[in-house]
Design a protein around this motif. Sequence first.
Motif: not given
Lengths: 171, 327
Positions: A153-157
């Motif tokens: 769910y992380s907006p990092s890649g």
Amino acid sequence: MKQEISALMDGEIDARAAGGLIQQVAHDKELEDCWAAYHLIGDALHEACIHRAGLQAKIYARLAAEPTVLAPKPRRTWATTRRGRRMSLAAAASVVAVSIAVWMVDRDHGSGFNTAQITPAQFSSPDPSLLQPAFAPAVAAEMNEYLQAHQEYSPSGYQLTTLRTNGAAGR
Amino acid sequence: MSQRGLVVLLLVLVPASGFAAEQVSRPQDALGWLNLMAEAPSKVAFSGTYVHQYGGRMESSRVTHAVDGTGEYEKLVSLDGPAREIVRKNDDIVCYLPDAKLMKYDRKRARKFFPALLSNVPDLLENYSPKLGPMDRVAGFDCQWVYLEAKDGFRFDHRFCAELAAGLLLRSMMISDKMEVLEQFGFTQLSMGSLITREQIKSDYADQQSAWQADNSALRDSPRMDSGWLVKSLPSGFKKAWEMKRMMSGKSQPVVHQVYSDGLASVSVFIESPQASTAAIAGPVRQGNYNFFFRSFQNHAITVIGEVPQASLQMIGNSLSEPMPQK
């Protein structure tokens, strides 16, 4: 005895001795737990899906108490075993990662990009968790579970390795 | 003057001379480049191979990306480890796991896919100062570095290198306050152009689908919800991006999962119900490029994870407040 179990897992015991040892393990709860614990450690080392059904609580508690004592010792024939080859591949991958990181930084120096102060510390040594669990396996497994959930769910890649086959936790 | 310095000087002078019309549209400042990098994936088709490094690990993936009037189409193939494939049509994702003959349907949600790591640039500027860096070359393409420097100690610095013509992000880095590269993405091979059509964006396993198992659980079981748990002191710029209850292996009760983001970095808060909590560890932990913070609160085991400094995690984890009783 624990040495022998470790050797058995590594396929370093001949078939006849192995048969006897397996019988012993099958009839001794403590040895059976040890056998399961070694597999758990192996799975954790190789980041395989950790199966938690049934046998955990006791082993986890014991591992938490003495994680280093239970770690199988590398032996001279380590690299020739199947598990050893997998470890070697992991180590080789780390070396590649280190080489590329170093190369990227070197290249940056050459191109005038000021990374003089940037140290690729994260890549200068393989992730310790890949080689030796810093935590009891139960804790490491839980941390891994949470980390994967975070990555999903992380907006990092997006990381393809967070994709897992077990439906319940893999969303 | 170095050759590179000369090139930069020429790039500055050329637009004024009207020498090359196509270069006039190039951004002149860091903000312009950031906007261009944010827009590029919705405008250009490309295919290539990129490397992702994090916490001492490295993964290579092959990406094929098409755009048309109906949106973005992308195929992502992992080149390391078990075969994995993702086909994305805008926000709809299908993950192919051939070893298990499994297709998992999912939505993009807050996730980002390299090179589309930048969005909502104005929001980023609340928390990061943009700075123009030097020129560089990545995967054979000249590119312009743009630095986003954290305005406070609650997040790390980021650097992005934009390809000059379309502004496609070619390489990105997250850098700690100790100047360690914590995470980076970078193309190693890239070709750009409009030759890639959305018809090409289909799984290698597309014709085997009938024999595969399909898993829709991600579409069904993780609706966005509000548990009532509050973070009273959120580091500036962080906003709640998602919240859900999820089942996790080894837990008998669903776990509340909140995601907070400042647009680049993110923090997950996991709150276990008291019956299922097994607080095995407490305090700060660092694993690779991620920080962890564990604590127990009112018999709930709290786990906070993020690619942010430990200070952010502790501020969040230590300021949680329980939901008010419903009745």
